[in-house]
Scaffold this motif. Structure first.
Motif, PDB file in Angstrom:
ATOM      1  N   GLY A   1      48.979  43.456  38.740  1.00  0.00           N
ATOM      2  CA  GLY A   1      50.166  42.782  38.229  1.00  0.00           C
ATOM      3  C   GLY A   1      51.456  43.308  38.813  1.00  0.00           C
ATOM      4  O   GLY A   1      52.547  42.881  38.424  1.00  0.00           O
ATOM      5  N   ARG A   2      51.328  44.239  39.766  1.00  0.00           N
ATOM      6  CA  ARG A   2      52.490  44.807  40.441  1.00  0.00           C
ATOM      7  C   ARG A   2      52.226  44.757  41.947  1.00  0.00           C
ATOM      8  O   ARG A   2      51.102  44.990  42.377  1.00  0.00           O
ATOM      9  N   PRO A   3      53.243  44.478  42.789  1.00  0.00           N
ATOM     10  CA  PRO A   3      53.000  44.342  44.219  1.00  0.00           C
ATOM     11  C   PRO A   3      52.400  45.599  44.836  1.00  0.00           C
ATOM     12  O   PRO A   3      52.902  46.709  44.637  1.00  0.00           O
ATOM     13  N   ALA A   4      51.321  45.413  45.595  1.00  0.00           N
ATOM     14  CA  ALA A   4      50.647  46.529  46.262  1.00  0.00           C
ATOM     15  C   ALA A   4      49.985  46.010  47.526  1.00  0.00           C
ATOM     16  O   ALA A   4      49.441  44.899  47.539  1.00  0.00           O
ATOM     17  N   ARG A   5      50.029  46.821  48.582  1.00  0.00           N
ATOM     18  CA  ARG A   5      49.420  46.407  49.854  1.00  0.00           C
ATOM     19  C   ARG A   5      47.974  46.888  49.912  1.00  0.00           C
ATOM     20  O   ARG A   5      47.685  48.061  49.660  1.00  0.00           O
ATOM     21  N   ALA A   6      47.089  45.962  50.265  1.00  0.00           N
ATOM     22  CA  ALA A   6      45.658  46.247  50.317  1.00  0.00           C
ATOM     23  C   ALA A   6      45.022  45.484  51.464  1.00  0.00           C
ATOM     24  O   ALA A   6      45.592  44.513  51.989  1.00  0.00           O
ATOM     25  N   LEU A   7      43.827  45.917  51.846  1.00  0.00           N
ATOM     26  CA  LEU A   7      43.039  45.125  52.773  1.00  0.00           C
ATOM     27  C   LEU A   7      42.633  43.816  52.094  1.00  0.00           C
ATOM     28  O   LEU A   7      42.280  43.786  50.912  1.00  0.00           O
ATOM     29  N   ARG A   8      42.690  42.766  52.846  1.00  0.00           N
ATOM     30  CA  ARG A   8      42.250  41.465  52.327  1.00  0.00           C
ATOM     31  C   ARG A   8      40.752  41.521  52.029  1.00  0.00           C
ATOM     32  O   ARG A   8      39.970  42.086  52.792  1.00  0.00           O
ATOM     33  N   ASN A   9      40.351  40.964  50.898  1.00  0.00           N
ATOM     34  CA  ASN A   9      38.930  40.832  50.588  1.00  0.00           C
ATOM     35  C   ASN A   9      38.717  39.571  49.752  1.00  0.00           C
ATOM     36  O   ASN A   9      39.651  38.783  49.553  1.00  0.00           O
ATOM     37  N   ALA A  10      37.509  39.379  49.271  1.00  0.00           N
ATOM     38  CA  ALA A  10      37.206  38.156  48.535  1.00  0.00           C
ATOM     39  C   ALA A  10      38.055  38.040  47.274  1.00  0.00           C
ATOM     40  O   ALA A  10      38.476  36.933  46.906  1.00  0.00           O
ATOM     41  N   PHE A  11      38.309  39.160  46.605  1.00  0.00           N
ATOM     42  CA  PHE A  11      39.095  39.114  45.366  1.00  0.00           C
ATOM     43  C   PHE A  11      40.520  38.635  45.645  1.00  0.00           C
ATOM     44  O   PHE A  11      41.046  37.780  44.937  1.00  0.00           O
ATOM     45  N   THR A  12      41.137  39.165  46.686  1.00  0.00           N
ATOM     46  CA  THR A  12      42.507  38.724  46.992  1.00  0.00           C
ATOM     47  C   THR A  12      42.511  37.274  47.465  1.00  0.00           C
ATOM     48  O   THR A  12      43.445  36.520  47.157  1.00  0.00           O
ATOM     49  N   ASP A  13      41.490  36.869  48.202  1.00  0.00           N
ATOM     50  CA  ASP A  13      41.422  35.476  48.647  1.00  0.00           C
ATOM     51  C   ASP A  13      41.370  34.526  47.456  1.00  0.00           C
ATOM     52  O   ASP A  13      42.010  33.462  47.460  1.00  0.00           O
ATOM     53  N   ARG A  14      40.618  34.903  46.430  1.00  0.00           N
ATOM     54  CA  ARG A  14      40.420  34.003  45.295  1.00  0.00           C
ATOM     55  C   ARG A  14      41.555  34.043  44.280  1.00  0.00           C
ATOM     56  O   ARG A  14      41.879  33.028  43.663  1.00  0.00           O
ATOM     57  N   TYR A  15      42.185  35.221  44.112  1.00  0.00           N
ATOM     58  CA  TYR A  15      43.060  35.380  42.955  1.00  0.00           C
ATOM     59  C   TYR A  15      44.499  35.766  43.261  1.00  0.00           C
ATOM     60  O   TYR A  15      45.330  35.796  42.349  1.00  0.00           O
ATOM     61  N   ASP A  16      44.823  36.049  44.514  1.00  0.00           N
ATOM     62  CA  ASP A  16      46.190  36.461  44.825  1.00  0.00           C
ATOM     63  C   ASP A  16      47.214  35.439  44.333  1.00  0.00           C
ATOM     64  O   ASP A  16      48.241  35.799  43.767  1.00  0.00           O
ATOM     65  N   HIS A  17      46.930  34.166  44.533  1.00  0.00           N
ATOM     66  CA  HIS A  17      47.888  33.125  44.164  1.00  0.00           C
ATOM     67  C   HIS A  17      47.829  32.775  42.679  1.00  0.00           C
ATOM     68  O   HIS A  17      48.658  31.998  42.194  1.00  0.00           O
ATOM     69  N   LEU A  18      46.886  33.339  41.951  1.00  0.00           N
ATOM     70  CA  LEU A  18      46.720  33.026  40.531  1.00  0.00           C
ATOM     71  C   LEU A  18      47.178  34.152  39.611  1.00  0.00           C
ATOM     72  O   LEU A  18      47.385  33.914  38.412  1.00  0.00           O
ATOM     73  N   ALA A  19      47.340  35.342  40.156  1.00  0.00           N
ATOM     74  CA  ALA A  19      47.637  36.504  39.307  1.00  0.00           C
ATOM     75  C   ALA A  19      49.070  36.443  38.772  1.00  0.00           C
ATOM     76  O   ALA A  19      50.017  36.244  39.533  1.00  0.00           O
ATOM     77  N   PRO A  20      49.244  36.657  37.470  1.00  0.00           N
ATOM     78  CA  PRO A  20      50.596  36.727  36.908  1.00  0.00           C
ATOM     79  C   PRO A  20      51.188  38.117  37.108  1.00  0.00           C
ATOM     80  O   PRO A  20      50.469  39.079  37.423  1.00  0.00           O
TER      81      PRO A  20
END
Length: 343
Positions: free
Chosen positions: A271-290
Motif C-alpha cells: 500500500g506504499r510505493p516500493a520498487r521491486a522486480l516484476r512478477n506475476a503478483f505485480t502484473d495482476r494487482y499493481d493497477h488494483l491495489a489501493p
C-alpha cells in the motif's frame, strides 16, 4: 568525507543501507564496518526487544554502526477498499490455505515510542529515519544523547523540512532505489529524478552533508555521486546476495534470474510505493491495489512469508533497485571493496 561521519568511524565513503524485513543482519552491519564503511540496522518491523538484541550484537563487535527507524507517516486505508483488495488477492492466498478475510485492518506505528525510548536509553552513533520526519523534540533529545541524525528525503522540499527539524545529515534517495520509497507523500508515486540531479537540487536549498542513495551498484555510480557533491553513497540491493545477508533464498535467487528483466514501483504488496522486480503478483494487482500503509503490509504479510518459504518468487515482494543485476553472491567486504576500488 564529512567529519561527522569520519568521527564515528567511517573511513570509506559507503554505507550499507538498512533493509527491513530480514535482509540486513548484524553480520552484514559488522562486515560493512570492518570494510571501512558503516552499516545501519533496520529497526522497521522489529519489536523493540529484538532491535535491542541486534544492537547488543553489533556493539559486541566494537564497530561503528547506525539504526534506522520508520517514522510514523501512515496512509490510512479505506476499510471498503481494504476488504475489496483482500478479496481480490484471495486466490493467491488460497494456494497456501490462508484466509485473508481473517487479517484485521491494522494501523500501527511500528512501536515508534518504545524504539525512540530504546535509542535514548542506549544511544547509538547514528540514527536515521525514513517515511516521516520525527518531531524536532525527538531529534533534539537524540542529538543531546550523542547520536548523529540522518533523514531520508526524496526532494528539495523534503530536504528543507528535514533541515528545519534539526537533522545532521540527509540521505537523498532517488526513485531508482529498491524497496520502499522514503517519500513523505506516499499517497502518490515519487518522481523519477536521477540521483545526480536530485543531489544538485537538494544542495541548492541546504548546506547539510548529503548521502546519495538509490540504484547505486557499481564503482562508477559511487564515484559519480561523490563527484556530484555527496559525502558518501548508500547501497542496498547490491548487498542482498552477500554472504551476510538475511534475505530469503527465494529473493536472492530472483535477483540472479536472467528472466527477471525489469523493476517497477508498486504498492501492490504494502500500500506504499516500493520498487521491486516484476512478477506475476505485480502484473495482476499493481493497477488494483489501493493506497494504505501499513494496513496492506499486514494484509499481505502471511502470503509473502509463505511464498518465501516455498520458493515462490511469483507471490513474493522482490524488492530491488535498478542496479539489481550487479548483486553478487560473495562476502560483503569484497562487494564494498569493489565499489570503492577506484576512488
Amino acid at each position: 568525507m564529512n567529519s561527522a561521519l569520519t568521527a564515528i568511524g567511517l573511513s570509506v565513503p559507503v554505507l550499507a543501507a538498512p533493509m527491513a524485513g530480514g535482509a540486513t543482519t548484524p553480520r552484514l552491519v559488522t562486515a560493512a564496518a570492518e570494510a571501512g564503511g558503516l552499516g545501519l540496522l533496520a529497526g522497521g518491523y522489529k519489536r523493540p526487544e529484538a532491535l535491542a538484541e541486534q544492537i547488543a550484537e553489533v556493539r559486541a563487535a566494537a564497530v561503528p554502526f547506525g539504526v534506522n527507524l520508520f517514522a510514523p507517516n501512515p496512509i490510512p486505508a479505506d476499510p471498503a477498499a481494504y476488504r475489496r483488495y483482500a478479496g481480490t488477492i484471495q486466490p493467491e492466498a488460497d494456494h497456501y490455505g490462508l484466509d485473508l478475510a481473517t487479517v484485521p485492518l491494522t494501523e500501527d506505528d511500528d512501536h515508534w515510542r518504545d524504539k525512540i525510548d530504546l535509542l535514548l536509553a542506549d544511544p547509538v552513533p547514528l540514527a536515521s529515519f525514513t517515511f516521516g520526519i520525527p518531531d524536532p523534540a525527538v531529534i533534539k533529545a537524540l542529538r543531546a544523547a550523542g547520536t548523529l541524525i540522518a533523514q531520508t528525503v526524496t526532494s528539495a522540499e523534503e530536504a528543507l523540512r528535514a533541515a528545519d527539524a534539526g537533522v545532521n545529515l540527509l540521505a537523498v534517495q532517488a526513485g531508482a532505489a529498491g524497496g520502499h520509497s522514503g517519500t513523505l507523500t506516499p499517497d502518490r508515486l515519487p518522481a523519477a529524478t536521477p540521483i545526480t540531479q536530485l543531489l544538485r537540487e537538494v544542495a541548492q536549498v541546504t548546506d547539510l552533508p548529503l548521502i546519495a542513495a538509490g540504484g547505486l551498484a557499481t564503482g562508477d555510480a559511487v564515484a559519480e555521486v561523490l563527484r556530484a557533491g555527496a559525502v558518501a553513497a548508500m547501497v542496498g540491493t547490491v548487498l542482498i546476495r552477500a554472504d551476510e545477508s538475511g534475505a530469503s533464498k527465494t529473493h536472492q535467487d530472483a535477483l540472479a534470474d536472467p528472466a527477471r528483466d525489469r523493476t517497477l514501483v508498486t504498492r501492490a504488496f504494502t500500500g506504499r510505493p516500493a520498487r521491486a522486480l516484476r512478477n506475476a503478483f505485480t502484473d495482476r494487482y499493481d493497477h488494483l491495489a489501493p493506497a494504505g500503509y501499513p494496513a496492506l503490509h499486514h494484509l499481505t504479510g502471511p502470503l509473502r512469508r509463505a511464498a518465501a518459504a516455498a520458493g515462490d518468487a511469483e507471490r513474493l515482494h522482490l524488492w530491488a533497485g535498478t542496479g539489481y543485476r550487479h548483486a553478487s553472491a560473495e562476502p560483503a567486504a569484497r562487494i564494498l571493496a569493489r565499489l570503492t576500488a577506484n576512488l
